[in-house]
Design an enzyme around this catalytic site. Sequence first.
Site, PDB file in Angstrom:
ATOM      1  N   LYS A 184      65.556  84.373  42.233  1.00 34.52           N
ATOM      2  CA  LYS A 184      66.177  85.040  40.938  1.00 34.52           C
ATOM      3  C   LYS A 184      66.007  83.518  39.368  1.00 34.52           C
ATOM      4  CE  LYS A 184      69.038  88.550  41.765  1.00 34.52           C
ATOM      5  NZ  LYS A 184      69.227  88.471  43.306  1.00 34.52           N
TER       6      LYS A 184
ATOM      7  N   GLU B 291      68.921  91.053  57.048  1.00 33.74           N
ATOM      8  CA  GLU B 291      70.319  89.871  56.461  1.00 33.74           C
ATOM      9  C   GLU B 291      71.314  90.914  56.385  1.00 33.74           C
ATOM     10  OE1 GLU B 291      71.231  88.580  53.165  1.00 33.74           O
ATOM     11  OE2 GLU B 291      69.132  88.124  52.016  1.00 33.74           O
TER      12      GLU B 291
HETATM   13  N1  PSU Z   1      69.528  86.850  46.165  1.00 36.10           N
HETATM   14  C1  PSU Z   1      69.501  87.805  46.025  1.00 36.10           C
HETATM   15  N2  PSU Z   1      70.118  88.990  46.720  1.00 36.10           N
HETATM   16  C2  PSU Z   1      71.290  88.092  47.560  1.00 36.10           C
HETATM   17  C3  PSU Z   1      71.603  87.026  47.939  1.00 36.10           C
HETATM   18  C4  PSU Z   1      70.312  86.275  47.447  1.00 36.10           C
HETATM   19  O1  PSU Z   1      68.730  87.788  44.920  1.00 36.10           O
HETATM   20  O2  PSU Z   1      72.150  89.128  48.405  1.00 36.10           O
HETATM   21  C5  PSU Z   1      72.538  86.270  48.715  1.00 36.10           C
HETATM   22  C6  PSU Z   1      71.435  85.897  50.446  1.00 36.10           C
HETATM   23  O3  PSU Z   1      72.606  85.865  51.433  1.00 36.10           O
HETATM   24  C7  PSU Z   1      70.978  84.322  50.171  1.00 36.10           C
HETATM   25  C8  PSU Z   1      72.575  83.598  49.869  1.00 36.10           C
HETATM   26  O4  PSU Z   1      70.926  83.553  51.366  1.00 36.10           O
HETATM   27  O5  PSU Z   1      73.089  85.353  48.628  1.00 36.10           O
HETATM   28  C9  PSU Z   1      72.506  82.550  48.530  1.00 36.10           C
HETATM   29  O6  PSU Z   1      73.777  82.392  48.777  1.00 36.10           O
HETATM   30  P1  PSU Z   1      74.304  80.877  48.286  1.00 36.10           P
HETATM   31  O7  PSU Z   1      73.567  80.387  46.978  1.00 36.10           O
HETATM   32  O8  PSU Z   1      75.021  80.516  47.872  1.00 36.10           O
HETATM   33  O9  PSU Z   1      73.992  79.824  49.074  1.00 36.10           O
END
Ligand code: PSU
Length: 305
Positions: free
Chosen positions: A161, A26
């Site tokens: 996390k 990604e």
């Molecule tokens: N968790 C991480 N590192 C990240 C992300 C999540 O430890 O970079 C990023 C990923 O791209 C994930 C996104 O898909 O954040 C999720 O964001 P949201 O919670 O807004 O859906």
Amino acid sequence: MYNKYLEVSTLVEEAIASKKAIVALESTIISHGMPYPQNVETALKVEEIIRNNGAIPATIGILSGKLKAGLSREEIEYMGKKGLEVAKVSRRDLPIIISKGMDGATTVASTMIIAAMAGIKIFATGGIGGVHRGAEKSFDVSADLQELAHTSVAVVCAGAKSILDLGLTLEYLETNGVTVIGYGTDELPAFYTRKSGFKLEYRMDSPMEVAKAIKAKSDLEFSGGMVIANPIQPEYQMDYNVITKAIESSVKEAERLGIKGKEITPFLLSRIKDVTGGESLKSNIELVYNNAQLAAQIAKSLVSL
Ligand code: PSU
Ligand code: MN
């Protein structure tokens, strides 16, 4: 035959045609997940690890409204330098970014969508989004979870996390029929630490075992993804108390500042890095390498079945 908005790099296209092992990656982790220049260094090293393990990397992102499977070194550099200026793109954002011809960094959800369009079945990242703490009030549930419910790409990650509510995240995945496999572990890893206290139903200990499960799901014609939760290497895990304190203070700070929606995950990631004096960034980078290696091995096993 491809969707008209999709552009697959020559290398990735060749790999797909010859049924080689491929691993999708990604780009939000590059633009929003880590600071420059570590983000670019990490992204390039991840690709190298995948190649060294016998698979072809396909970093996914959006440039001028085109969905790209297989970003070049220059394009990765561009995304990494632009950082937070690049739009963070999940499923709901895709029509806008495409119609306006914009650049976009893909989250787990949108990377899965583009990987599936290109025919890539395995994807490596750091952590997936999930059900946020306090979601009973905020309703903040990452679109990543719905994508896992519907789009057939297996995601290798280091769990999630504990900025998230891990228990609710597992419940949500179960309801949506998403299989979660602990790789060499009986519990969900919590990204920076190997343990979380949340037991998993399924444990596997070899890439082939995982590949067979992915194949069975595909043979059943079940749509939807799978989560392969691969704990951080013991030598790089963080002290439980240090990281728990850092997360708790960061979540409070986000509440105090009223940060919501798509901004919250990047905010928490960067804040945790500052609070831990950069220690969390080091762990984050290492666990991504670890996931890239496992994803390449699973992809290789899968093409041999
Ligand atoms: N968790 C991480 N590192 C990240 C992300 C999540 O430890 O970079 C990023 C990923 O791209 C994930 C996104 O898909 O954040 C999720 O964001 P949201 O919670 O807004 O859906
Ligand atoms: Mn959210």
